[in-house]
Design a protein around this motif. Structure first.
Motif, PDB file in Angstrom:
ATOM      1  N   PHE A 235      40.096  60.476  39.437  1.00  0.00           N
ATOM      2  CA  PHE A 235      41.413  60.963  40.363  1.00  0.00           C
ATOM      3  C   PHE A 235      42.382  59.985  40.370  1.00  0.00           C
ATOM      4  CE2 PHE A 235      43.640  62.310  43.941  1.00  0.00           C
ATOM      5  CZ  PHE A 235      43.987  61.148  44.650  1.00  0.00           C
ATOM      6  N   MET A 236      42.117  58.745  40.055  1.00  0.00           N
ATOM      7  CA  MET A 236      43.167  57.843  40.003  1.00  0.00           C
ATOM      8  C   MET A 236      44.078  58.093  39.139  1.00  0.00           C
ATOM      9  SD  MET A 236      42.651  53.612  39.954  1.00  0.00           S
ATOM     10  CE  MET A 236      44.127  52.680  39.809  1.00  0.00           C
ATOM     11  N   TYR A 237      43.608  58.514  37.841  1.00  0.00           N
ATOM     12  CA  TYR A 237      44.236  59.172  36.576  1.00  0.00           C
ATOM     13  C   TYR A 237      44.832  60.437  36.615  1.00  0.00           C
ATOM     14  CZ  TYR A 237      42.433  54.536  35.611  1.00  0.00           C
ATOM     15  OH  TYR A 237      41.932  53.121  35.705  1.00  0.00           O
ATOM     16  N   ALA A 238      45.059  60.878  37.671  1.00  0.00           N
ATOM     17  CA  ALA A 238      45.427  62.324  37.827  1.00  0.00           C
ATOM     18  C   ALA A 238      46.794  62.599  38.453  1.00  0.00           C
ATOM     19  CB  ALA A 238      44.402  63.213  38.344  1.00  0.00           C
ATOM     20  N   ASP A 239      47.547  63.222  37.888  1.00  0.00           N
ATOM     21  CA  ASP A 239      48.932  63.467  38.436  1.00  0.00           C
ATOM     22  C   ASP A 239      48.570  64.915  39.482  1.00  0.00           C
ATOM     23  OD1 ASP A 239      50.843  63.216  35.372  1.00  0.00           O
ATOM     24  OD2 ASP A 239      50.128  61.940  37.047  1.00  0.00           O
TER      25      ASP A 239
ATOM     26  N   THR B 104      57.218  65.667  52.145  1.00  0.00           N
ATOM     27  CA  THR B 104      56.940  64.554  51.588  1.00  0.00           C
ATOM     28  C   THR B 104      55.576  64.173  51.009  1.00  0.00           C
ATOM     29  OG1 THR B 104      58.521  63.278  52.870  1.00  0.00           O
ATOM     30  CG2 THR B 104      56.819  61.971  51.506  1.00  0.00           C
ATOM     31  N   ILE B 105      55.319  64.219  49.694  1.00  0.00           N
ATOM     32  CA  ILE B 105      54.074  64.189  49.002  1.00  0.00           C
ATOM     33  C   ILE B 105      53.541  62.614  48.886  1.00  0.00           C
ATOM     34  CG2 ILE B 105      54.876  64.235  46.664  1.00  0.00           C
ATOM     35  CD1 ILE B 105      52.283  65.627  45.753  1.00  0.00           C
ATOM     36  N   SER B 106      52.345  62.259  49.116  1.00  0.00           N
ATOM     37  CA  SER B 106      52.008  60.855  48.891  1.00  0.00           C
ATOM     38  C   SER B 106      50.653  60.903  48.780  1.00  0.00           C
ATOM     39  CB  SER B 106      52.334  60.167  50.291  1.00  0.00           C
ATOM     40  OG  SER B 106      51.503  60.636  51.403  1.00  0.00           O
ATOM     41  N   ARG B 107      50.218  59.819  48.215  1.00  0.00           N
ATOM     42  CA  ARG B 107      48.638  59.718  47.575  1.00  0.00           C
ATOM     43  C   ARG B 107      48.084  58.226  48.160  1.00  0.00           C
ATOM     44  NH1 ARG B 107      48.302  60.560  41.562  1.00  0.00           N
ATOM     45  NH2 ARG B 107      46.122  60.095  41.817  1.00  0.00           N
ATOM     46  N   ASN B 108      46.794  58.554  48.346  1.00  0.00           N
ATOM     47  CA  ASN B 108      46.208  57.139  48.804  1.00  0.00           C
ATOM     48  C   ASN B 108      44.900  56.981  47.818  1.00  0.00           C
ATOM     49  OD1 ASN B 108      44.448  55.126  49.652  1.00  0.00           O
ATOM     50  ND2 ASN B 108      45.198  55.034  51.745  1.00  0.00           N
TER      51      ASN B 108
ATOM     52  N   GLY C 141      48.788  58.655  31.086  1.00  0.00           N
ATOM     53  CA  GLY C 141      49.850  58.365  31.855  1.00  0.00           C
ATOM     54  C   GLY C 141      51.171  58.707  31.329  1.00  0.00           C
ATOM     55  N   THR C 142      50.860  59.889  30.249  1.00  0.00           N
ATOM     56  CA  THR C 142      52.288  60.435  29.912  1.00  0.00           C
ATOM     57  C   THR C 142      53.130  61.079  30.833  1.00  0.00           C
ATOM     58  OG1 THR C 142      50.822  61.176  27.888  1.00  0.00           O
ATOM     59  CG2 THR C 142      52.877  62.280  28.281  1.00  0.00           C
ATOM     60  N   ILE C 143      54.296  60.786  30.755  1.00  0.00           N
ATOM     61  CA  ILE C 143      55.415  61.327  31.556  1.00  0.00           C
ATOM     62  C   ILE C 143      55.807  62.570  31.211  1.00  0.00           C
ATOM     63  CG2 ILE C 143      57.713  60.722  32.812  1.00  0.00           C
ATOM     64  CD1 ILE C 143      55.355  58.972  33.421  1.00  0.00           C
ATOM     65  N   TYR C 144      55.628  63.530  31.794  1.00  0.00           N
ATOM     66  CA  TYR C 144      56.178  65.004  31.297  1.00  0.00           C
ATOM     67  C   TYR C 144      57.292  65.462  32.469  1.00  0.00           C
ATOM     68  CZ  TYR C 144      51.382  65.317  29.416  1.00  0.00           C
ATOM     69  OH  TYR C 144      50.112  65.227  28.861  1.00  0.00           O
ATOM     70  N   THR C 145      57.947  66.468  31.883  1.00  0.00           N
ATOM     71  CA  THR C 145      59.102  67.114  32.420  1.00  0.00           C
ATOM     72  C   THR C 145      58.861  67.791  33.801  1.00  0.00           C
ATOM     73  OG1 THR C 145      58.887  69.154  31.370  1.00  0.00           O
ATOM     74  CG2 THR C 145      59.986  67.476  30.172  1.00  0.00           C
ATOM     75  N   ASP C 146      59.840  67.723  34.609  1.00  0.00           N
ATOM     76  CA  ASP C 146      59.924  68.409  35.817  1.00  0.00           C
ATOM     77  C   ASP C 146      59.229  69.854  35.672  1.00  0.00           C
ATOM     78  OD1 ASP C 146      62.426  66.930  37.314  1.00  0.00           O
ATOM     79  OD2 ASP C 146      60.484  66.235  37.148  1.00  0.00           O
ATOM     80  N   THR C 147      59.805  70.440  34.507  1.00  0.00           N
ATOM     81  CA  THR C 147      59.340  71.959  34.200  1.00  0.00           C
ATOM     82  C   THR C 147      57.939  71.940  34.102  1.00  0.00           C
ATOM     83  OG1 THR C 147      61.645  72.374  33.159  1.00  0.00           O
ATOM     84  CG2 THR C 147      59.714  73.868  32.847  1.00  0.00           C
TER      85      THR C 147
ATOM     86  N   SER D 248      53.322  61.672  40.491  1.00  0.00           N
ATOM     87  CA  SER D 248      52.689  60.951  39.313  1.00  0.00           C
ATOM     88  C   SER D 248      51.633  59.801  39.684  1.00  0.00           C
ATOM     89  CB  SER D 248      53.807  60.229  38.225  1.00  0.00           C
ATOM     90  OG  SER D 248      53.374  59.573  37.205  1.00  0.00           O
ATOM     91  N   TRP D 249      50.503  59.639  38.817  1.00  0.00           N
ATOM     92  CA  TRP D 249      49.856  58.802  39.621  1.00  0.00           C
ATOM     93  C   TRP D 249      50.043  57.119  38.783  1.00  0.00           C
ATOM     94  CZ3 TRP D 249      47.598  55.006  36.040  1.00  0.00           C
ATOM     95  CH2 TRP D 249      47.515  55.397  34.899  1.00  0.00           C
ATOM     96  N   ARG D 250      50.987  57.271  37.805  1.00  0.00           N
ATOM     97  CA  ARG D 250      51.354  55.849  36.961  1.00  0.00           C
ATOM     98  C   ARG D 250      52.513  55.531  37.580  1.00  0.00           C
ATOM     99  NH1 ARG D 250      53.444  55.740  30.546  1.00  0.00           N
ATOM    100  NH2 ARG D 250      54.172  53.820  30.762  1.00  0.00           N
ATOM    101  N   THR D 251      53.506  56.214  38.074  1.00  0.00           N
ATOM    102  CA  THR D 251      54.755  55.759  38.341  1.00  0.00           C
ATOM    103  C   THR D 251      54.892  55.849  39.952  1.00  0.00           C
ATOM    104  OG1 THR D 251      55.944  57.540  37.864  1.00  0.00           O
ATOM    105  CG2 THR D 251      55.714  56.129  36.189  1.00  0.00           C
ATOM    106  N   GLY D 252      54.189  56.878  40.561  1.00  0.00           N
ATOM    107  CA  GLY D 252      54.425  57.288  41.624  1.00  0.00           C
ATOM    108  C   GLY D 252      55.688  58.113  42.048  1.00  0.00           C
TER     109      GLY D 252
END
Length: 131
Positions: A29-33, A69-73, A104-110, A52-56
């Motif tokens: 889960f920790m590595y899931a967007d 507002t979306i957030s995660r713990n 941790g790939t950064i994808y587009t907003d689309t 995003s899990w990697r950058t927040g």
């Protein structure tokens, strides 16, 4: 595998606030967007928010920007969607979704706004906003 269970939905009046939660179980889960989608009666499911899990980094649909507002713990395996200034048009079933992304790939907003990006889904929680 990731299992997702949403909670916290309910009936509120316009202008009120509500927080829906998503409890995740299973490894990685920790590595899931994570994303939130919603589906109103007679309409297609639509994107609401993503984190995003990697950058927040967060991303929102224009219709909820500035109100939600979306957030995660990660320690609690939880994802939240805080919804303020609710409107009747926010009435829908809200779904939590997970996109495992261990690299941790950064994808587009689309990409993040598409249902196809997410491999795991919860059963949904109903949010009803009365006028």
């Amino acid at each position: 595998q990731v299992q997702l269970v949403e909670s916290g939905g309910g009936l509120v009046q316009a202008g009120a606030s509500l927080r829906v939660s998503c409890a995740a179980s299973g490894h990685n889960f920790m590595y899931a967007d994570m994303g939130w989608f919603r589906q109103a009666p007679g309409k297609e499911r639509e994107f609401v928010a993503q984190i995003s899990w990697r950058t927040g980094r967060t991303y929102y649909a224009d219709s909820v920007k500035g109100r939600f507002t979306i957030s995660r713990n990660n320690a609690k395996n939880m994802v939240y969607l805080q919804m303020n200034s609710l409107k009747p048009e926010d009435t829908a079933v809200y779904y939590c979704a997970a996109d495992p992304n261990t690299l941790g790939t950064i994808y587009t907003d689309t990409y993040y706004s598409s249902e196809d990006a997410y491999d795991y889904w919860g059963q949904g929680t109903q949010v009803t906003v009365s006028s």
